[in-house]
Write a protein that holds these residues in place. Sequence first.
Motif, short mmCIF file in Angstrom:
data_model
loop_
_atom_site.label_atom_id
_atom_site.label_comp_id
_atom_site.label_asym_id
_atom_site.label_seq_id
_atom_site.Cartn_x
_atom_site.Cartn_y
_atom_site.Cartn_z
N LYS A 12 -8.66 -0.83 -13.97
CA LYS A 12 -8.33 -0.86 -12.39
C LYS A 12 -7.78 0.38 -11.79
N THR A 13 -7.11 1.37 -12.65
CA THR A 13 -6.75 2.74 -12.09
C THR A 13 -7.84 3.57 -12.21
N THR A 14 -8.71 3.48 -13.13
CA THR A 14 -10.27 4.07 -13.05
C THR A 14 -10.77 3.94 -11.83
N CYS A 50 -3.91 9.41 -2.47
CA CYS A 50 -3.70 8.76 -3.72
C CYS A 50 -2.37 9.01 -4.18
N THR A 110 -3.87 -1.63 -6.80
CA THR A 110 -3.73 -2.03 -7.98
C THR A 110 -2.38 -2.70 -8.45
N THR A 155 -8.86 5.36 -8.58
CA THR A 155 -8.86 6.54 -8.53
C THR A 155 -10.34 7.32 -8.16
N ASP A 210 -1.45 2.77 -6.27
CA ASP A 210 -1.68 2.36 -7.72
C ASP A 210 -0.36 1.74 -8.50
N ASP A 211 -0.63 0.69 -9.25
CA ASP A 211 0.40 0.21 -9.99
C ASP A 211 1.57 -0.40 -9.44
N ARG A 265 0.72 7.07 -7.03
CA ARG A 265 1.12 5.93 -7.93
C ARG A 265 2.39 5.41 -7.19
#
Length: 223
Positions: A92-94, A124, A183, A97, A150-151, A126
């Motif tokens: 998911k992170t790949t 982008c 994500t 990003t 992300d996350d 986190r």
Amino acid sequence: NETPMDTTEAVLSRLLTIATASSATPEATPTKPPTKPRFKLASVLGWLQIKSIDDPEWTAATRAMISLLNAWHRNDRTMPRLVIIGDAGSGKTTLATGAYRVAATHGVEAWTDGGWPRPATASCHRWSELLDSRGEVFQDACRSDFAVIDDIGAEVDQFRAGGMTEKLASLLEHRRNKFSIITTNIPRAQWAFRWDKRVESRLYHRAVITELSGKTDLRRSQL
């Protein structure tokens, strides 16, 4: 004083001008944003440095990401949000990003050849870093035309004070109609319990949701 002959000549002259103008070649109309997809699977795999993977879940998530990138390029906000659910190593992170890198490097092109009235911006972040951030960093995440968050869900609200949920709800509201990839490792059935009904509703708002079970370890598939 104007004579009748002068008046007749003036009328004939105007009629000739109108006839000449109507027979002239019309001016070219401005070009519209391209209808053909700008981004395709093969090129995106190259950007991600990923070999071809025989995994239906991962392929579906990648295609959803490509659809979002093409909509972003056209500035078509019909479904501007992609939520990718998956555990560590699921990819998911790949994917997220990688999409950010594409948007960040094609922002000017989205203006010159796409549907944007100006160069499009991208960021982008986190989620854990946004929680600790102040001012400009959080505002950048809210304002960017294309953003990866992300996350979400990795934070720990030990005493359930609600501050983290409020900040997430605020971010999602600011990004309601902006292009976003989010994500998380929190299954959708647990969103309302993990945060609240507001966050759950805003995650679903005009979103495509895809899930990765992690059957394929994407890190082992990178070139």
